[in-house]
Write a protein that holds these residues in place. Structure first.
Motif, short mmCIF file in Angstrom:
data_model
loop_
_atom_site.label_atom_id
_atom_site.label_comp_id
_atom_site.label_asym_id
_atom_site.label_seq_id
_atom_site.Cartn_x
_atom_site.Cartn_y
_atom_site.Cartn_z
N TYR A 93 0.82 -1.21 0.00
CA TYR A 93 0.00 0.00 0.00
C TYR A 93 0.86 1.26 0.00
N ARG A 96 2.25 1.95 -3.41
CA ARG A 96 1.21 2.47 -4.31
C ARG A 96 0.92 3.93 -4.01
N GLN A 102 1.18 5.49 -10.86
CA GLN A 102 0.34 4.47 -10.26
C GLN A 102 0.33 3.17 -11.06
#
Length: 118
Positions: A93, A96, A102
């Motif tokens: 996470y 990201r 992205q």
């Protein structure tokens, strides 16, 4: 157990090198560290998560590597976890969130480092 012994000639040479060290080394220039304050390159970095076990905890590190110059990188410790699974999930996470790209198209290849693997 035998004691370590350094003969007189080697000891004198070591002392000579230490005493003359200030003549051989030169201080770095402020321009050597400008890449840290000039952070424009961080826009185009590949973000790589790295999980390391240290002192019974799992540390999550993020490495920001400029894809055009892979030696230009910054490594940051993000957090520590007691569970490897939780560290892996958090690292995924965090990568990201930190990545400007992205889709993950910015990559750093190990071949870019031109390492000798013999």
């Amino acid at each position: 157990m035998d004691k370590f012994h350094l003969d007189k000639q080697a000891y004198e040479e070591l002392l000579n090198l230490l005493n003359n060290q200030h003549f051989t080394e030169v201080p770095g220039l402020p321009s050597d560290m400008e890449f840290l304050s000039d952070d424009w390159w961080l826009r185009d970095t590949a973000v790589i998560e790295n999980i390391v076990k240290r002192k019974g905890m799992w540390e999550v590190h993020l490495v920001f590597a400029y894809y055009q110059e892979p030696y230009k990188l910054i490594k940051r410790v993000i957090s520590c976890y007691t569970s490897k699974a939780k560290a892996e999930l958090t690292a995924w996470y965090m990568r990201r969130l930190a990545a400007k790209d992205q889709r993950g198209t910015l990559k750093v290849d190990i071949k870019d480092f031109k390492l000798c693997s013999s």
